[in-house]
Design an enzyme around this catalytic site. Structure first.
Site, PDB file in Angstrom:
ATOM      1  NE  ARG A 238      20.065  11.739 -15.612  1.00  0.00           N
ATOM      2  CZ  ARG A 238      19.691  11.776 -14.485  1.00  0.00           C
ATOM      3  NH1 ARG A 238      20.676  11.766 -13.431  1.00  0.00           N
ATOM      4  NH2 ARG A 238      18.262  11.331 -13.830  1.00  0.00           N
TER       5      ARG A 238
ATOM      6  CD  GLN B  99      17.588  11.961  -5.838  1.00  0.00           C
ATOM      7  OE1 GLN B  99      17.060  11.712  -5.030  1.00  0.00           O
ATOM      8  NE2 GLN B  99      18.496  11.368  -6.534  1.00  0.00           N
TER       9      GLN B  99
ATOM     10  NE  ARG C  75      18.446  17.934  -9.272  1.00  0.00           N
ATOM     11  CZ  ARG C  75      18.537  16.504  -9.518  1.00  0.00           C
ATOM     12  NH1 ARG C  75      19.542  16.186 -10.097  1.00  0.00           N
ATOM     13  NH2 ARG C  75      17.744  15.656  -9.330  1.00  0.00           N
TER      14      ARG C  75
ATOM     15  CG  HIS D   3      25.401  15.117  -9.250  1.00  0.00           C
ATOM     16  ND1 HIS D   3      25.846  14.252 -10.587  1.00  0.00           N
ATOM     17  CD2 HIS D   3      24.468  14.549  -8.830  1.00  0.00           C
ATOM     18  CE1 HIS D   3      25.172  13.253 -10.144  1.00  0.00           C
ATOM     19  NE2 HIS D   3      24.341  13.340  -9.340  1.00  0.00           N
TER      20      HIS D   3
ATOM     21  CG  ASP E 131      24.789   5.994  -5.287  1.00  0.00           C
ATOM     22  OD1 ASP E 131      25.556   7.037  -4.737  1.00  0.00           O
ATOM     23  OD2 ASP E 131      23.670   6.134  -5.357  1.00  0.00           O
TER      24      ASP E 131
ATOM     25  CD  GLU F 214      27.633  12.685  -7.704  1.00  0.00           C
ATOM     26  OE1 GLU F 214      27.010  13.186  -6.566  1.00  0.00           O
ATOM     27  OE2 GLU F 214      27.336  11.958  -8.218  1.00  0.00           O
TER      28      GLU F 214
HETATM   29  C1  BG6 Z   1      24.124  10.745  -6.915  1.00  0.00           C
HETATM   30  C2  BG6 Z   1      23.452   9.911  -5.918  1.00  0.00           C
HETATM   31  O1  BG6 Z   1      24.478  12.019  -6.572  1.00  0.00           O
HETATM   32  O2  BG6 Z   1      23.048  11.190  -7.827  1.00  0.00           O
HETATM   33  C3  BG6 Z   1      22.634   8.765  -6.403  1.00  0.00           C
HETATM   34  O3  BG6 Z   1      24.545   9.615  -5.106  1.00  0.00           O
HETATM   35  C4  BG6 Z   1      21.557   9.290  -7.461  1.00  0.00           C
HETATM   36  O4  BG6 Z   1      22.019   7.865  -5.533  1.00  0.00           O
HETATM   37  C5  BG6 Z   1      22.227  10.119  -8.550  1.00  0.00           C
HETATM   38  O5  BG6 Z   1      20.983   8.224  -8.186  1.00  0.00           O
HETATM   39  C6  BG6 Z   1      21.491  10.803  -9.643  1.00  0.00           C
HETATM   40  O6  BG6 Z   1      20.547  11.559  -8.964  1.00  0.00           O
HETATM   41  P1  BG6 Z   1      19.489  12.238 -10.108  1.00  0.00           P
HETATM   42  O7  BG6 Z   1      18.357  12.724  -9.218  1.00  0.00           O
HETATM   43  O8  BG6 Z   1      19.917  13.202 -10.877  1.00  0.00           O
HETATM   44  O9  BG6 Z   1      18.965  10.980 -10.988  1.00  0.00           O
END
Ligand code: BG6
Length: 349
Positions: free
Chosen positions: A67, A84, A89, A161, A206, A277
């Site tokens: 994170r 997701q 990653r 990201h 977002d 990003e």
């Molecule tokens: C962003 C997305 O790129 O990443 C968001 O647009 C998302 O919708 C965010 O919540 C974080 O994603 P994650 O999977 O790292 O919690």
């Protein structure tokens, strides 16, 4: 100067045996850390000042995506058939090489991820991903390359990201997106238009900004964003993002309540970062066998000066905030008005 001045080190993270590659610019003025878990950049420092946000609760032991820093999103942005943001990653990458440019002092490192049983179980394609990072004194270039090593075409989306550290989200700005169309992830992905050239943050944001979308209202020109996007936090320095070959740009901050619901987000973490990003996410990239695709970003620290075009663009006025209000500059070069002696003492190491 001998090679030891580069102080390249491969250190082991304390939690588990996930290696972190540490790079230092020859001048000692900038440094970078890259975890082999996801090839995630976890720290980028200029003059000892951290430019990226890394949650104090981030897992660095390989148990979940990191994170903060710069996680790599591939082969799927967001939710979908795969988990997701895809698997890049959360895979262990290989550190291929580190080179030093003797003239500039820049450091260049390369990381690789090759399709394997785990990736094929999720996504039945053969590929080789290369991630190249170049650390300059006041800039960082990160570039992702994908080669289709299989026998059939495949499609993917990809994104870098990046979590930029800001002093306070209430003062944060993202500039350069005026009149650009975006899909609003907080409103059923409806297509909207960014009116103000300076995006500010009150609550969750977002947005997927789209580069190649026609302006339906005039039916003529393409809406396009200035290639240079900048992130500021009210001081007289900002970070400029230059996308290379990426089509879209996501701007994300979870706001207070989503931030509080994220298990690996530090308390009130949303106040201390903005994600900007660069990615190709709205339309997938198609790659034929043996073909290669490459895209990246160049992040540069910029000191803003009153009366310049940049200052007008970022702040909408001639003068930039005065010396009483230099949060980024304070962090970067240690200028403190109340202690002018600090300027002279400023030892960037
Ligand atoms: C962003 C997305 O790129 O990443 C968001 O647009 C998302 O919708 C965010 O919540 C974080 O994603 P994650 O999977 O790292 O919690």
């Amino acid at each position: 100067m001998g090679s030891c001045v580069f102080s390249l080190a491969v250190i082991m993270s304390e939690a588990k045996s996930i290696e972190t590659v540490s790079l230092s610019h020859r001048t000692g003025k900038s440094s970078l850390q890259v975890s082999l878990f996801g090839a995630t950049v976890t720290s980028w420092k200029i003059f000892k000042t951290e430019m990226l946000f890394l949650s104090k609760k981030a897992s660095l032991d390989g148990s979940r995506a990191i994170r903060g820093g710069i996680p790599l999103v591939f082969p799927q942005f967001g939710p979908g058939k795969l988990k997701q943001h895809g698997f890049a990653r959360t895979q262990l990458w290989e550190h291929v090489s580190t080179d030093h440019d003797l003239a500039s002092g820049d450091v260049h490192a390369v990381f690789k991820l090759t399709s394997n049983d785990a990736t094929r179980a999720e996504w039945p394609h053969d590929f080789e991903l290369t991630y190249a990072v170049t650390l300059g004194m006041t800039n960082l270039i990160t570039q992702l390359t994908c080669v289709n090593t299989g026998e059939t075409d495949f499609d993917f989306t990809a994104l870098l990201h990046t979590y930029f550290h800001v002093e306070d989200i209430a003062k944060a700005t993202v500039s350069g997106l005026g009149k650009v169309a975006y899909l609003d992830n907080t409103d059923e992905k409806k297509q909207k238009m960014q009116v103000s050239p300076v995006l500010t943050f009150e609550g969750e944001v977002d947005r997927i900004f789209l580069r190649d979308v026609k302006d339906e209202s005039t039916g003529t020109a393409r809406m396009r964003y200035d290639d240079l996007i900048s992130i500021g936090d009210g001081g007289n320095a900002d970070v400029v993002v230059k996308a290379v070959n990426f089509k879209d740009l996501v701007v994300w901050n979870p706001g207070a309540s989503k931030s509080a619901s994220m298990p690996d987000m530090e308390e009130e973490g949303y106040k201390r970062f903005v994600c900007v990003e660069v990615g190709s996410v709205a339309k997938p990239v198609s790659l034929k066998p043996k073909a290669s695709w490459s895209a990246g970003q160049n992040l540069t620290l910029r000191i803003l000066q009153s009366g310049t075009e940049e200052a007008r663009r970022v702040y909408g006025r001639e003068s930039v905030p005065g010396v009483d209000n230099l949060p980024i500059l304070d962090r970067i070069v240690g200028i403190k008005k109340k202690d002018p002696a600090a300027d002279n003492k400023a030892d960037p190491k």
